[in-house]
Design an enzyme around this catalytic site. Structure first.
Site, mmCIF file in Angstrom:
data_model
loop_
_atom_site.group_PDB
_atom_site.id
_atom_site.type_symbol
_atom_site.label_atom_id
_atom_site.label_comp_id
_atom_site.label_asym_id
_atom_site.label_seq_id
_atom_site.Cartn_x
_atom_site.Cartn_y
_atom_site.Cartn_z
ATOM 1 N N CYS A 23 0.871 -1.177 0.000
ATOM 2 C CA CYS A 23 0.000 0.000 0.000
ATOM 3 C C CYS A 23 0.911 1.230 0.000
ATOM 4 O O CYS A 23 2.089 1.115 -0.361
ATOM 5 C CB CYS A 23 -1.006 -0.029 1.160
ATOM 6 N N HIS A 36 14.837 -14.849 11.129
ATOM 7 C CA HIS A 36 14.380 -14.969 12.515
ATOM 8 C C HIS A 36 12.882 -15.155 12.658
ATOM 9 O O HIS A 36 12.429 -15.753 13.629
ATOM 10 C CB HIS A 36 14.790 -13.722 13.308
HETATM 11 O O1 LIG Z 1 -4.392 7.699 -1.397
HETATM 12 P P1 LIG Z 1 -4.918 7.894 -0.014
HETATM 13 O O2 LIG Z 1 -6.299 7.274 0.144
HETATM 14 O O3 LIG Z 1 -4.880 9.322 0.434
HETATM 15 O O4 LIG Z 1 -3.946 7.150 0.988
HETATM 16 C C1 LIG Z 1 -3.996 5.759 1.086
HETATM 17 C C2 LIG Z 1 -2.756 5.221 1.704
HETATM 18 O O5 LIG Z 1 -2.486 5.855 2.944
HETATM 19 C C3 LIG Z 1 -2.310 4.893 3.938
HETATM 20 O O6 LIG Z 1 -3.444 4.820 4.726
HETATM 21 C C4 LIG Z 1 -2.107 3.581 3.233
HETATM 22 O O7 LIG Z 1 -0.751 3.419 3.007
HETATM 23 C C5 LIG Z 1 -2.835 3.763 1.935
HETATM 24 O O8 LIG Z 1 -2.231 3.071 0.885
#
Ligand SMILES: O=P(O)(O)OC[C@H]1O[C@@H](O)[C@H](O)[C@@H]1O
Length: 142
Positions: A65, A98
């Site tokens: 993400c 680990h």
């Molecule tokens: O593009 P927007 O919705 O602003 O941000 C989404 C990202 O921000 C964080 O919560 C996560 O990493 C997600 O991928």
């Protein structure tokens, strides 16, 4: 080796790059989406990859993400998943040696593609050490 992969919209471009790289290297890849940069919510994608690994449909998983945090939390909600969010090659190595991490999480907005590829390479080539670490990861499931 069969690898489950998934992402949200923020992780989509890096997922495409990682998937292409893995396919070129001969890995089998099962893609759980998302399939564009249109905004979606990461929990379902992390859960789907985690479930594929926990159920034995795939040997390992990769989730991406924006930060890597949300989707790693989602994957770790699935029993049997040990998802490690890695921002360095050293973390990737330690998560395998680990923790026997079975899912790798990365943040597409946190690291460059070149580093992501190095993290993936190290993570896939590093074996679990076992021994005292096996006792410890077994305690995670208790
Ligand atoms: O593009 P927007 O919705 O602003 O941000 C989404 C990202 O921000 C964080 O919560 C996560 O990493 C997600 O991928």
């Amino acid at each position: 080796m069969k690898i489950a992969i998934g992402c949200d919209h923020a992780g989509y471009p890096l997922k495409v790059a990682v998937k292409d790289k893995l396919l070129k290297e001969g890995f089998e890849v099962v893609d759980f989406g998302t399939d564009s940069v249109e905004s979606v919510d990461y929990p379902g994608y992390g859960k789907a990859v985690g479930k594929a690994v926990a159920d034995g449909e795939a040997e390992k998983g990769i989730v991406i993400c924006g930060s890597g945090i949300g989707i790693s939390i989602a994957a770790n909600k699935v029993k049997g998943v040990r998802c490690a969010l890695c921002t360095s090659v050293e973390m990737a190595e330690m998560s395998r040696r680990h923790n026997d991490a079975n899912v790798l999480a990365m943040g597409a907005r946190m690291i460059e593609q070149d580093l992501a590829f190095k993290i993936v390479d190290k993570w896939l080539e590093t074996d679990f050490e076992g021994g005292k670490h096996l006792r410890r990861i077994n305690m995670l499931d208790e």
